[in-house]
Design an enzyme around this catalytic site. Structure first.
Site, PDB file in Angstrom:
ATOM      1  CG  ASN A  47      -0.407  -0.226   2.520  1.00  0.00           C
ATOM      2  OD1 ASN A  47       0.588  -0.900   2.663  1.00  0.00           O
ATOM      3  ND2 ASN A  47      -1.027   0.351   3.542  1.00  0.00           N
ATOM      4  CD  GLU A  49      -1.467   4.792   4.617  1.00  0.00           C
ATOM      5  OE1 GLU A  49      -0.975   5.639   5.389  1.00  0.00           O
ATOM      6  OE2 GLU A  49      -2.186   3.848   5.003  1.00  0.00           O
ATOM      7  CB  CYS A  58      -5.292  -1.397  -1.838  1.00  0.00           C
ATOM      8  SG  CYS A  58      -6.609  -0.675  -0.865  1.00  0.00           S
ATOM      9  CD  GLU A  60      -5.192  -6.048  -1.097  1.00  0.00           C
ATOM     10  OE1 GLU A  60      -4.725  -4.888  -1.101  1.00  0.00           O
ATOM     11  OE2 GLU A  60      -5.878  -6.481  -0.163  1.00  0.00           O
ATOM     12  CB  CYS A  91     -10.748  -2.980   0.488  1.00  0.00           C
ATOM     13  SG  CYS A  91     -10.184  -2.302  -1.078  1.00  0.00           S
ATOM     14  CB  CYS A  94      -8.559  -4.868  -3.671  1.00  0.00           C
ATOM     15  SG  CYS A  94      -7.474  -3.453  -3.368  1.00  0.00           S
TER      16      CYS A  94
HETATM   17  N1  THU Z   1      -5.276  -1.467   2.470  1.00  0.00           N
HETATM   18  C1  THU Z   1      -4.730  -2.291   1.529  1.00  0.00           C
HETATM   19  O1  THU Z   1      -3.596  -2.091   1.093  1.00  0.00           O
HETATM   20  N2  THU Z   1      -5.486  -3.326   1.085  1.00  0.00           N
HETATM   21  C2  THU Z   1      -6.753  -3.609   1.496  1.00  0.00           C
HETATM   22  O2  THU Z   1      -7.399  -4.481   0.939  1.00  0.00           O
HETATM   23  C3  THU Z   1      -7.305  -2.882   2.631  1.00  0.00           C
HETATM   24  C4  THU Z   1      -6.621  -1.621   3.004  1.00  0.00           C
HETATM   25  C5  THU Z   1      -4.479  -0.329   2.955  1.00  0.00           C
HETATM   26  C6  THU Z   1      -4.986   1.025   2.520  1.00  0.00           C
HETATM   27  C7  THU Z   1      -4.447   1.919   3.628  1.00  0.00           C
HETATM   28  O3  THU Z   1      -3.142   2.298   3.295  1.00  0.00           O
HETATM   29  C8  THU Z   1      -4.401   1.019   4.855  1.00  0.00           C
HETATM   30  O4  THU Z   1      -4.478  -0.309   4.377  1.00  0.00           O
HETATM   31  C9  THU Z   1      -5.519   1.261   5.854  1.00  0.00           C
HETATM   32  O5  THU Z   1      -6.768   1.206   5.245  1.00  0.00           O
END
Ligand code: THU
Length: 136
Positions: A47, A49, A58, A60, A91, A94
Site C-alpha cells: 500500500n 498512502e 492498496c 492488491e 477491500c 480490490c
Molecule cells: N489497504 C490495503 O492495502 N489493502 C486492502 O485491501 C485494505 C486496506 C491499505 C490502505 C491503507 O493504506 C491502509 O491499508 C488502511 O486502510
C-alpha cells in the site's frame, strides 16, 4: 514439501517482502500482496498512502496494475499479508479489480507467521459484475 506447497511458500515470502516496503505513515497499517501469474512469475504490491488521504492505493491493486503493465493478465493465486496476527481480507475495490482478470483466483490471507486461511475470489465477491456483463 509438494511443488504446490513450495509455490505457496515462495508467494508468501514475496508478500512479506512487499509488506516491508509499504508506505503507510498515516494508518501505520502495512499491507503486502503477491500475485502468482499463470506463467510462474510473481508480481508484488504494497500500500502507498498520500498526504491527500483519498489518493491511497492498496497493495492488491498495486500488484495487479504492476502485472498488467508488465504484460501479464492471467493469475491463479494471491497472498495478502499485514502485521496483524489475524487474517486481513481484501477491500471491496480490490476484489472488483481482481475480478476483472481472475474471477476464480485463490486468495490466501497471511500473518507474518504464515498462512491463516484461504478463499476463492468468487466466495468473497459473489454475483460479481465483470467484463461479461457489458456484452450485449
Ligand atoms: N489497504 C490495503 O492495502 N489493502 C486492502 O485491501 C485494505 C486496506 C491499505 C490502505 C491503507 O493504506 C491502509 O491499508 C488502511 O486502510
Amino acid at each position: 514439501m509438494t511443488e504446490r506447497d513450495e509455490r505457496i511458500a515462495r508467494l508468501l515470502e514475496a508478500a512479506l517482502a512487499a509488506r516491508a516496503k509499504a508506505y503507510a505513515p498515516y494508518s501505520r497499517f502495512l499491507v503486502g500482496a503477491a500475485l502468482l501469474a499463470t506463467n510462474g512469475l510473481i508480481f508484488t504490491g504494497c500500500n502507498v498512502e498520500n498526504a491527500s488521504y483519498g489518493l491511497t492505493s492498496c497493495a492488491e491493486r498495486n500488484a495487479v496494475f504492476g502485472a498488467v503493465a508488465a504484460g501479464c493478465r492471467d493469475f491463479t493465486h494471491l497472498i495478502i499479508t499485514t502485521d496483524l496476527s489475524g487474517p486481513t481480507p481484501p477491500c471491496g475495490a480490490c476484489r472488483q479489480v481482481l475480478n476483472e482478470f481472475a474471477p476464480a483466483l485463490w486468495i490466501g490471507l497471511a500473518s507474518p507467521r504464515g498462512l491463516l486461511e484461504n478463499h476463492t475470489l468468487s466466495d468473497l465477491l459473489p454475483k460479481a459484475f465483470g467484463p461479461w456483463n457489458l456484452r450485449k
